[in-house]
Design an enzyme around this catalytic site. Structure first.
Site, PDB file in Angstrom:
ATOM      1  N   HIS A 272       7.420  -2.561   2.701  1.00 29.33           N
ATOM      2  CA  HIS A 272       7.312  -0.962   2.803  1.00 29.33           C
ATOM      3  C   HIS A 272       8.825  -0.134   2.227  1.00 29.33           C
ATOM      4  O   HIS A 272       9.280   0.730   1.066  1.00 29.33           O
ATOM      5  CB  HIS A 272       6.687  -0.805   3.631  1.00 29.33           C
ATOM      6  CG  HIS A 272       5.358  -0.876   3.740  1.00 29.33           C
ATOM      7  ND1 HIS A 272       4.636  -1.130   2.649  1.00 29.33           N
ATOM      8  CD2 HIS A 272       4.505  -1.523   4.926  1.00 29.33           C
ATOM      9  CE1 HIS A 272       3.674  -1.941   3.453  1.00 29.33           C
ATOM     10  NE2 HIS A 272       3.498  -1.763   4.586  1.00 29.33           N
TER      11      HIS A 272
ATOM     12  N   HIS B  89       0.821  -0.834   0.210  1.00 30.72           N
ATOM     13  CA  HIS B  89      -0.073  -0.078   0.190  1.00 30.72           C
ATOM     14  C   HIS B  89       0.392   1.359  -0.170  1.00 30.72           C
ATOM     15  O   HIS B  89       0.233   2.348  -0.335  1.00 30.72           O
ATOM     16  CB  HIS B  89      -0.832  -0.013   1.043  1.00 30.72           C
ATOM     17  CG  HIS B  89      -0.377   0.289   2.536  1.00 30.72           C
ATOM     18  ND1 HIS B  89       0.010  -0.718   3.681  1.00 30.72           N
ATOM     19  CD2 HIS B  89      -0.515   1.733   3.282  1.00 30.72           C
ATOM     20  CE1 HIS B  89       0.721  -0.136   4.280  1.00 30.72           C
ATOM     21  NE2 HIS B  89      -0.061   1.187   4.987  1.00 30.72           N
TER      22      HIS B  89
HETATM   23  C1  BG6 Z   1       1.160  -2.127   7.653  1.00 21.98           C
HETATM   24  C2  BG6 Z   1       1.839  -2.865   9.133  1.00 21.98           C
HETATM   25  O1  BG6 Z   1       1.540  -3.194   5.946  1.00 21.98           O
HETATM   26  O2  BG6 Z   1       1.576  -0.794   7.711  1.00 21.98           O
HETATM   27  C3  BG6 Z   1       1.928  -2.425   9.890  1.00 21.98           C
HETATM   28  O3  BG6 Z   1       1.200  -4.703   9.439  1.00 21.98           O
HETATM   29  C4  BG6 Z   1       1.885  -1.139   9.800  1.00 21.98           C
HETATM   30  O4  BG6 Z   1       1.952  -3.119  10.845  1.00 21.98           O
HETATM   31  C5  BG6 Z   1       1.486  -0.040   8.336  1.00 21.98           C
HETATM   32  O5  BG6 Z   1       1.535   0.136  11.060  1.00 21.98           O
HETATM   33  C6  BG6 Z   1       1.897   1.045   8.748  1.00 21.98           C
HETATM   34  O6  BG6 Z   1       1.087   1.251   7.256  1.00 21.98           O
HETATM   35  P1  BG6 Z   1       0.487   3.485   7.055  1.00 21.98           P
HETATM   36  O7  BG6 Z   1       0.964   3.975   5.666  1.00 21.98           O
HETATM   37  O8  BG6 Z   1       0.140   3.649   8.559  1.00 21.98           O
HETATM   38  O9  BG6 Z   1       2.516   3.969   6.986  1.00 21.98           O
END
Ligand code: BG6
Length: 486
Positions: A238, A176
């Protein structure tokens, strides 16, 4: 290649946490913006026996929880609910899958997008069932949530299960972060401006830091998180995606194959950190109780209710062994319960080759910081003359050229990542999705570190919640004459 815009979206795991928090509200956002394909129908499926009416009520609740009353447009919500239906199904039960198949066939008027938002162990069985029912042929595609496995072997098994039924160009793996505005802006910044490219290499950049710091703890997801840890939950996906976009060569076009071909080259050029290197090049940590934002918070094991060796923080000194990045350390760092939320990419340039000023005038190297969260901003640090008569020689100060994207684009609303990802997947555009070879190359690299930790019996060092991780993370970077940006 995927065909035309899908006219049926089938969400597996439609009652799950991700659907409630992100997916359904994003579909509402798209509906409200008039961006959902006109004929699109949405079929939710989960094990729970819900009829269409009960499911619609559940969707309405989920949307109302995320979109506050003054902003909620009832007509858009009603239009979204109108598109929705529900069919209970269990991938382990052939009869229920057959009934689901009949429902899909009845609703289908064109291309179908299946979105698997279930535990990944169901991906193979769901795909097999769809294949056996004749519902996975041309004109269908599948969108998969992370985690794709917990190591290379399990990732391959999941990918093989999906590949038995869907060709790779019909598989859309979600990270994402790629749907975030700020991440796409990194691509725009690098490849929409001529001035950065000549400097974007080891001759001019001394070190890069990629930080994803969160203030949250494990938020009731302890059972999942404890089998995962920061390395698998955040770094494997990520952070390595951010690293790829920062380090890749310019793709010839902004299209799926060109972009992903460049990313995979970066992943394959990463220097392996194995048993002999983990002590020096990595640090893992686990938060203990402390205070974040003035609030006292429990430690990880207290939240979990049992002892654990799972890391909630990881810092790594990585290298990309190619011409562009030879010798440039990429410091990667992510953790939960950090002092503040911050996602950023920081590039520090080399010092000027020779100072013409008085030795007392300290010249700090230039730095470019691309902040993605919580706010989007781009900051370029430069040296400038401190105003004054300077009889003892020019005095210099570091100043920032600071571009606040929210101010600059005040009229444009920031769209949540899943709106972008849904639109692209519905239209069959895989540029912002992760290809199989990328996931597997990332696991291959991460597995070596995890193996090194196991072989050396490395357990995470404690750090109090509300700090930037264990002291050894500071020591690791300082040994090389650098310091973390805070
Ligand atoms: C997710 C993880 O992929 O990303 C989570 O599983 C994390 O642990 C999250 O909190 C963070 O996403 P964002 O969009 O809040 O930076």
């Amino acid at each position: 290649m995927p065909g035309t815009t899908a006219s049926l979206l089938v969400i597996f795991g439609a009652s799950g946490d991700l659907a409630q928090r992100m997916l359904l509200p994003s579909l509402y956002g798209l509906q409200h913006a008039g961006l959902l394909p006109e004929r699109l129908r949405i079929l939710g499926t989960a094990r729970s026996e819900l009829d269409d009416t009960a499911f619609r009520a559940n969707v309405a609740d989920a949307v109302r929880k995320q979109v506050s009353a003054p902003d909620l447009d009832e007509a858009s919500l009603a239009a979204l609910l109108d598109r929705m239906a529900h069919q209970a199904a269990d991938s382990g039960n052939a009869d229920s899958m057959r009934v689901l198949g009949e429902r899909i066939a009845a609703l289908r008027t064109g291309d179908v997008l299946y979105h698997l938002s279930t535990a990944p162990r169901f991906y193979g069985p769901i795909c097999d069932a769809l294949g056996a029912l004749g519902l996975a042929g041309e004109g269908t595609r599948v969108m998969l949530e992370k985690p794709i496995g917990h190591d290379l072997a399990s990732a391959r098994a999941i990918n093989d299960g999906v590949a038995r039924v869907f060709d790779e160009d019909r598989v859309f793996r979600v990270d994402h972060y790629l749907g975030k505005e700020g991440v796409q802006n990194l691509i725009a910044l690098r490849f929409g401006n001529a001035m950065f490219e000549p400097l974007w290499n080891a001759r001019h950049i001394q070190q890069v830091q990629i930080t994803v710091a969160e203030t949250v703890g494990v938020e009731g997801r302890g059972d999942y998180y404890d089998t995962s840890g920061a390395m698998r939950d955040m770094l494997q996906n990520h952070l390595l995606q951010l690293l790829c976009l920062t380090a890749m060569e310019p793709p010839a076009r902004f299209e799926p194959t060109a972009v992903r071909n460049e990313k995979i080259k970066v992943l394959r050029s990463m220097r392996r950190i194995g048993r002999a290197e983990v002590q020096a090049e990595t640090v893992s940590g686990q938060y203990t109780s402390g205070a974040v934002g003035g609030r006292v918070v429990p430690g990880y094991t207290e939240e979990l209710g049992r002892d654990s060796r799972t890391e909630t923080f990881v810092a790594i000194r990585a290298h990309i062994d190619n011409w562009r990045w030879s010798g440039v350390p990429f410091y990667l760092r992510t953790g939960k319960r950090m002092p503040r939320r911050s996602t950023e990419i920081h590039l520090q340039f080399r010092s000027v080759p020779h100072s013409i000023f008085d030795p007392s005038a300290r010249i700090s190297p230039n730095a470019l910081t691309i902040r993605l969260q919580p706010e989007e901003r781009i900051e370029l640090r430069l040296m400038s003359k401190t105003p004054g008569l300077d009889r003892a020689g020019l005095r210099l100060s570091q100043v920032a050229l600071d571009l606040d994207m929210h101010e600059e684009f005040a009229a444009a609303s920031r769209r949540p990542a899943y709106e972008r990802l849904y639109l692209d997947a519905l239209e069959g555009n895989g540029t912002l999705f992760v290809r199989r070879d990328e996931t597997e190359a990332a696991w291959d690299w991460v597995d070596a570190v995890l193996d090194g930790w196991r072989a050396n019996d490395i357990t995470p060092r404690p750090y109090p919640a509300g700090t930037w991780g264990p002291a050894s993370a500071v020591a690791m970077i300082e040994r090389h004459g650098h310091s973390w940006r805070e």
